[in-house]
Design a protein around this motif. Structure first.
Motif, PDB file in Angstrom:
ATOM      1  N   PHE A 616     -13.745  22.784 -19.524  1.00  0.00           N
ATOM      2  CA  PHE A 616     -12.428  22.870 -18.887  1.00  0.00           C
ATOM      3  C   PHE A 616     -12.360  21.958 -17.661  1.00  0.00           C
ATOM      4  O   PHE A 616     -11.337  21.330 -17.395  1.00  0.00           O
ATOM      5  N   ILE A 617     -13.470  21.904 -16.923  1.00  0.00           N
ATOM      6  CA  ILE A 617     -13.477  21.025 -15.744  1.00  0.00           C
ATOM      7  C   ILE A 617     -13.210  19.587 -16.178  1.00  0.00           C
ATOM      8  O   ILE A 617     -12.396  18.879 -15.586  1.00  0.00           O
ATOM      9  N   VAL A 618     -13.900  19.176 -17.252  1.00  0.00           N
ATOM     10  CA  VAL A 618     -13.719  17.800 -17.704  1.00  0.00           C
ATOM     11  C   VAL A 618     -12.275  17.596 -18.168  1.00  0.00           C
ATOM     12  O   VAL A 618     -11.630  16.606 -17.828  1.00  0.00           O
ATOM     13  N   ALA A 619     -11.779  18.564 -18.911  1.00  0.00           N
ATOM     14  CA  ALA A 619     -10.435  18.395 -19.465  1.00  0.00           C
ATOM     15  C   ALA A 619      -9.369  18.481 -18.375  1.00  0.00           C
ATOM     16  O   ALA A 619      -8.384  17.759 -18.398  1.00  0.00           O
ATOM     17  N   VAL A 626      -7.927  23.679  -9.697  1.00  0.00           N
ATOM     18  CA  VAL A 626      -8.454  24.403 -10.849  1.00  0.00           C
ATOM     19  C   VAL A 626      -9.904  24.016 -11.092  1.00  0.00           C
ATOM     20  O   VAL A 626     -10.774  24.857 -11.326  1.00  0.00           O
ATOM     21  N   ALA A 627     -10.164  22.716 -11.005  1.00  0.00           N
ATOM     22  CA  ALA A 627     -11.525  22.248 -11.235  1.00  0.00           C
ATOM     23  C   ALA A 627     -12.484  22.885 -10.242  1.00  0.00           C
ATOM     24  O   ALA A 627     -13.598  23.292 -10.589  1.00  0.00           O
ATOM     25  N   LEU A 630     -13.279  26.390 -11.214  1.00  0.00           N
ATOM     26  CA  LEU A 630     -14.178  26.433 -12.358  1.00  0.00           C
ATOM     27  C   LEU A 630     -15.604  26.058 -11.960  1.00  0.00           C
ATOM     28  O   LEU A 630     -16.568  26.585 -12.499  1.00  0.00           O
ATOM     29  N   ILE A 631     -15.719  25.139 -11.001  1.00  0.00           N
ATOM     30  CA  ILE A 631     -17.053  24.786 -10.502  1.00  0.00           C
ATOM     31  C   ILE A 631     -17.729  26.038  -9.962  1.00  0.00           C
ATOM     32  O   ILE A 631     -18.924  26.265 -10.160  1.00  0.00           O
ATOM     33  N   GLY A 632     -16.925  26.863  -9.283  1.00  0.00           N
ATOM     34  CA  GLY A 632     -17.466  28.119  -8.758  1.00  0.00           C
ATOM     35  C   GLY A 632     -18.022  28.986  -9.882  1.00  0.00           C
ATOM     36  O   GLY A 632     -19.088  29.592  -9.741  1.00  0.00           O
ATOM     37  N   VAL A 633     -17.310  29.020 -11.012  1.00  0.00           N
ATOM     38  CA  VAL A 633     -17.787  29.813 -12.152  1.00  0.00           C
ATOM     39  C   VAL A 633     -19.136  29.269 -12.625  1.00  0.00           C
ATOM     40  O   VAL A 633     -20.087  30.021 -12.856  1.00  0.00           O
TER      41      VAL A 633
ATOM     42  N   ARG B  22     -15.361   8.417 -13.096  1.00  0.00           N
ATOM     43  CA  ARG B  22     -13.926   8.335 -12.798  1.00  0.00           C
ATOM     44  C   ARG B  22     -13.692   7.428 -11.596  1.00  0.00           C
ATOM     45  O   ARG B  22     -14.605   7.090 -10.872  1.00  0.00           O
ATOM     46  N   ARG B  23     -12.419   7.134 -11.349  1.00  0.00           N
ATOM     47  CA  ARG B  23     -12.116   6.128 -10.317  1.00  0.00           C
ATOM     48  C   ARG B  23     -11.685   6.717  -8.981  1.00  0.00           C
ATOM     49  O   ARG B  23     -11.286   5.994  -8.097  1.00  0.00           O
ATOM     50  N   ARG B  24     -11.648   8.027  -8.880  1.00  0.00           N
ATOM     51  CA  ARG B  24     -11.215   8.620  -7.605  1.00  0.00           C
ATOM     52  C   ARG B  24     -12.364   9.404  -7.005  1.00  0.00           C
ATOM     53  O   ARG B  24     -13.228   9.895  -7.734  1.00  0.00           O
ATOM     54  N   SER B  25     -12.355   9.568  -5.707  1.00  0.00           N
ATOM     55  CA  SER B  25     -13.536  10.154  -5.065  1.00  0.00           C
ATOM     56  C   SER B  25     -13.705  11.631  -5.394  1.00  0.00           C
ATOM     57  O   SER B  25     -14.820  12.105  -5.539  1.00  0.00           O
ATOM     58  N   PHE B  26     -12.607  12.359  -5.543  1.00  0.00           N
ATOM     59  CA  PHE B  26     -12.785  13.804  -5.735  1.00  0.00           C
ATOM     60  C   PHE B  26     -13.467  14.144  -7.063  1.00  0.00           C
ATOM     61  O   PHE B  26     -14.426  14.919  -7.081  1.00  0.00           O
TER      62      PHE B  26
END
Lengths: 953, 117
Positions: A616-619, A626-627, A630-633, B22-26
């Motif tokens: 999901f993070i990738v998508a 949201v990402a 999800l990282i927290g999960v 990816r191209r952005r820092s975050f």
């Protein structure tokens, strides 16, 4: 005087001129001169021993594991060179004092000169080839400083760079050669190497080692085709040229060839490489020298030629030729240094050293004329001067040398070279001093003051004396030094005298001198022919080579590193995958030795949660919030996995770091765009996806293969498990490893953590002091803000929890040595407790109540850890050795106390300080004037009317 | 169990690298975090997996212990990676605030032509 002291004196003395220059130029020069004199006298004290044939030694084991020992030894050869280096050094210091002008930074000059002198003395006294290499590189570096001394002259800078590039790369080759030599013999000590001639010459590594070492010697001694740097190094002040480029540095290569002569010489390879190079250099140098109009260039090429001569003699490989080589080294040093100093005087007084603009100086500068003429005649090989003697002996040896079946080649070429040599020597006299007086000199030529001419005059006296009474004056020195070169055994018969009878050498000499006079007469015509001849310009070739190298490097670098992070990362990952695959293909994978463990329901659920959130993070990574959630999960699942797989300490650490990291990222996200736009086209994304999937497969496959097999070697962990309680006094092995077994690592790590926090602080300061500050102050939040920034419930709850949380931290800290916990985890928990206050009650409120700056907390943590470590010294133990014991205080039960706990306290403080400093720095971005509340709580229903105006947002 | 851990490491690595590209820092920071998890678990798993055998010495009976060394290494790695993440976040934030742009490339890359300004 100990050899250590002799080698160290110039280095020690190098400090004084730099310091004393404030006391005037005389003080600086005297300091340099006095140091050199002291070393020289110290060297002379060894005369009796050296002339008896003894070898004086001094040694310390420096890094015995590497075979690198600080061993020095002094034999005849070393003595000869050390005496030349220090003796001529003394004259040069005197000369330079008067040569350099008031504007030149003289303190610097003498400092560099002494550094160089020390490096040279080190080379000739070293008994260890690794030590010798160190000094060898030091001469390259210090000569770079000396050649480029006149920093304002582009020629000086270019010449210095060229000299460094050529001699430095030769030095690199020599390192490889020396290592091979040491490998063959099994020792890096010269005295051992010199005893192993047969082993070295029989080794298959002999030829590569020989070529590499000779590369070092040839570049240093300006042998063809590396000769071109020497004339360009003439951009240096004349004292430097006289010192480095006549007597010392360029002789270092000769010294080394002479030093290793007993073990390297005598083979056909040696003869053809060394003698041929020497012969070609001698001829080429002499020819070019005749057509140079710059006095110093003429002398530079003549030096190249004479160095070639000595190289050729060493290359002949016969003992008698080696004796002649030693003799010529002495003679060349005397007359060439005198000539350089003469050239310097002419340049200094007449204002130019262009031969075309000189002439007729004999009336104006009689003393200089006398000195220069005697030295030049010696160089030409005119009796009864010393140059004649050694040249005569050289011709004699050359006459008996057959080169590849030809008995004539060497004698003829050598005679031609001697002819040119005589011609340029005569030209030096005739075109500078003789002829009519001119009236267009740029300066007002006159003899210099005594300080300047006394040095060359002394050398010229030697030239004459050695010529007249060579057996008496130079005889013993030649015998001792030559004995050292040929490595023991009887010296061959030779006699240092002027008249040897009607030998072939005499005829060759006569041809050379007459030819020289004829060539001088025809100089104008010859010059026309010479200029018409096409000939390669070494400097342009060198520069083209450097340019080509630079261009290639730039193309490669720019291709790989074009400033786009994505490209670096993609290249690195792809390359790593390729290497990994190559390693996989190249090796064999043993059969699995472990059974796969069955997984219960819980691990499968956890795995499922992790995989789904990762995908999901990738998508959904474009929605940054949201990402982050999800990282927290993912972090949560990882910490649960640690706990499930018998790593409670890791689970505790991971979960607390997780909290801090998410807060940190939320803080940053507050100021950044909340969405990531689509920027790359689909093919690029597919390509990136392919790279990542392959890398993921590699990492997963690797760890899977690892987990299915047992350890290939016994692990140190068994030792840790067995000794954790006995030696470290703790039952939590992980904690004992951290604070005891690998305490040094941990010590380093808290320092790194502290540095990271300081970097964050410094960056914050830098950013906030730039124009960003104005933007931040006027910034409008891009998301709707909560009506109540500091909700009452949360404020109260966090304040109640604060002491409890700190208590938990203390508990975790104290039990850490025996049960899961310890300084790292306790530090994180305490930090979170404080961060909660920041979050609930606001940055302003928390800052006002902060008593100790976080920098100080980090610092005190590191200091406490260091002090604990140093405490071990008082027990005579190494740094960070821990001790523990049992203490019984009434009314407490007996408890255990380990010094490791104190170390852990340092860890605790460093972690607290670092985490808080990092987060506090980030929070400062959000600070705006007036957000600080003067009350402990924003909302207080009991407060007066003012409260009703509302809470600030 | 081993398969679960290995596949998790693989997926975390792949996702981490994809985001780093990816191209952005975050997203790069997110990718770095995922990669950190992968590396830490990788290191940890190199001590082989065992459940219910924490390396806390039992003074009363002989029991099995899992390998403590990778745990000690990973513990410091976790803390250090927090420091690293914090520095990277700070740099990214500073760069964004200074230039109002969070792209990671110095110059717009020609191959990524689908980008917005």
């Amino acid at each position: 005087m100990s050899l250590f002291l002799i080698a160290a004196l110039p280095f020690l003395g190098a400090v004084f001129p730099a310091l004393l220059i404030r006391a005037g130029r005389n003080a600086a020069a005297s300091a340099a001169g006095f140091t050199t004199l002291l070393a020289f006298v110290g060297l002379m004290l060894h005369i009796p021993a050296v002339f008896r044939g003894d070898t004086v030694q001094a040694s310390i084991d420096w890094l015995p594991a590497l075979g690198l020992n600080a061993n020095f030894f002094l034999d005849g050869l070393g003595f000869l060179f050390a005496a030349m280096i220090l003796g001529i050094g003394l004259l040069i210091i005197l000369y330079a004092r008067f040569y350099l002008s008031r504007e030149d930074p003289m303190g610097q000059f003498f400092c560099y000169l002494l550094l160089f002198q020390g490096a040279m003395v080190g080379i000739v006294l070293s008994d260890n080839i690794l030590l010798l290499l160190v000094f060898w590189e030091l001469t390259s570096l210090s000569s770079f400083l000396l050649i480029g001394y006149w920093k304002h002259l582009p020629e000086g800078r270019q010449g210095a760079r060229m000299a460094l590039a050529v001699t430095g790369s030769g030095g690199l080759a020599m390192i490889a050669g020396m290592l091979m030599l040491g490998h063959i013999v099994g020792s890096y000590d010269l005295s051992v190497i010199l005893q192993n001639k047969d082993a070295i010459q029989a080794s298959p590594l002999y030829l590569p080692a020989l070529i590499l070492i000779l590369l070092g010697c040839f570049t240093k001694s300006a042998q063809f085709p590396f000769h071109f740097w020497l004339p360009h190094a003439m951009a240096a002040p004349t004292p430097v040229s006289a010192y480095l480029h006549s007597a010392t540095m360029v002789k270092a290569g000769l010294f080394l060839m002479a030093r290793l002569w007993p073990v390297l010489a005598g083979t056909p390879e040696w003869f053809y490489i060394v003698a041929t190079t020497g012969l070609v250099t001698m001829l080429v140098g002499a020819m070019i020298a005749l057509f140079k109009d710059d006095l110093k260039a003429l002398l530079a090429f003549s030096t190249v030629s004479h160095l070639g001569l000595i190289t050729m003699l060493l290359g002949f490989g016969t003992k008698i030729a080696a004796v002649v080589a030693v003799f010529h080294i002495i003679n060349h040093a005397t007359f060439k240094a005198a000539l350089f100093m003469t050239a310097g005087i002419v340049d200094h007084e007449a204002g130019t050293r262009d031969i075309k603009r000189l002439g007729g100086l004999r009336h104006l500068m009689p003393v200089t004329f006398a000195i220069g003429t005697v030295a030049a005649l010696s160089m030409a090989g005119i009796p009864p001067l010393n140059g004649f003697l050694s040249k005569e002996m050289m011709l004699e040896e050359a006459a008996h040398t057959t080169w590849y079946g030809s008995a004539l080649l060497v004698p003829v070429l050598v005679t031609v070279a001697a002819l040119f040599s005589a011609a340029y020597s005569f030209r030096f006299i005739a075109h500078v001093f003789l002829g009519p007086k001119r009236d267009d000199y740029p300066g007002h030529p006159h003899d210099p003051n005594t300080g300047m001419w006394i040095g060359p005059a002394f050398l010229v006296t030697l030239v004459v004396l050695i010529g007249l009474a060579s057996a008496k004056i130079a005889g013993p020195l030649v015998a001792t030094a030559a004995g050292a070169v040929i490595g023991g055994g009887e010296l061959p018969y030779y006699s240092l005298k002027l008249w040897h009878g009607l030998t072939p050498a005499l005829y060759m000499s006569i041809v050379a001198v007459i030819g020289g006079v004829v060539f001088l007469a025809l100089h104008a015509q010859l010059t026309r022919i010479w200029t018409a001849l096409p000939r390669p310009e070494a400097k342009q070739i060198f520069e083209a080579l450097v340019r080509a190298l630079t261009r290639t490097a730039r193309v490669v670098t720019d291709g790989l590193h074009n400033g786009a992070l994505t490209r670096y990362a993609a290249i690195m990952v792809t390359f790593t995958v390729i290497i990994g695959y190559a390693a996989y293909r190249g090796g064999t994978l043993g059969a699995a030795t472990r059974e796969m463990q069955t997984a219960g329901l819980l691990p499968v659920v956890g795995w499922f949660a992790l995989v789904v959130s990762t995908l999901f993070i990738v998508a959904k990574h474009r929605n940054r919030l949201v990402a982050l959630v999800l990282i927290g999960v993912v972090g949560l699942v990882v910490s649960m996995a640690f706990n499930y797989l018998s790593a409670p300490d890791l689970a505790l650490t991971q979960i607390s770091v997780e909290v801090v990291t998410i807060i940190l990222m939320l803080l940053a996200l507050n100021f950044m765009p909340k969405e990531t736009p689509v920027e790359t086209p689909l093919p690029t994304r597919l390509r990136d996806g392919a790279i990542s999937v392959v890398a993921g497969l590699g990492a997963g496959g690797l760890i899977y293969a690892l987990m299915m097999r047992d350890f290939a070697f016994p692990t140190i962990s068994d030792y840790h498990l067995a000794n954790s309680y006995k030696g470290g006094g703790g039952t939590n092995v992980v904690n004992v490893i951290l604070v005891d077994f690998r305490g040094y690592d941990t010590f380093g790590e808290i320092i790194v953590l502290g540095i990271a926090a300081m970097v964050i602080f410094a960056l914050t300061e830098a950013v906030l002091n730039s124009r960003v500050r104005a933007y931040l102050l006027n910034r409008k939040p891009d998301l709707p803000q909560a009506g109540d920034a500091h909700p009452l419930m949360m404020v109260v709850a966090t304040r109640v929890m604060m002491p409890l949380a700190l208590m938990v931290a203390a508990y975790i800290f104290f039990r850490g040595h025996n049960l899961p916990g310890g300084g790292f985890i306790a530090g994180l928990i305490a930090a979170i407790a404080i961060i909660m206050q920041y979050m609930a009650s606001g940055f302003g409120w928390a800052t006002e109540r902060q008593r100790y700056p976080y920098h100080a907390i980090i610092g005190s943590g590191v200091l406490i850890a260091a002090a604990t470590g140093m405490g071990a010294w008082f027990n005579g133990m190494p740094f960070l050795t821990s001790a523990f014991g049992y203490i019984h205080w009434e009314p407490l039960e007996e408890f255990e106390w380990a010094t490791a706990a104190l170390f852990d306290l340092g860890v605790f403080l460093a972690v607290v300080g670092a985490v808080l400093l990092a987060l506090e720095s980030l929070s400062r971005f959000a600070w705006q004037p007036g957000i600080s509340s003067e009350h402990a709580m924003d909302i207080n229903p009991a407060r007066d009317e003012a409260a009703k105006t509302g809470t600030e947002g | 169990m081993e398969l679960l851990v290995a596949s998790a490491v693989g997926i975390l690595t792949a996702a981490g690298i994809y985001l780093i590209l990816r191209r952005r820092s975050f997203p790069v920071i997110l990718g770095l975090s995922l990669l950190t998890y992968a590396v830490n678990v990788f290191l940890f798993a190199s001590g082989r997996l065992m459940s219910g055998a924490p390396p806390i010495l039992n003074k009363y009976e002989e029991v099995l212990y899992t390998d403590p060394l990778p745990q000690a290494l990973v513990l410091t790695a976790i803390v250090i990676s927090f420091g690293m993440t914090a520095v990277v976040v700070m740099i990214a934030l500073g760069a964004y605030l200074s230039s109002r742009d969070d792209r990671t490339a110095l110059n717009a890359e020609p191959e990524g032509s689908g980008g917005d300004a």
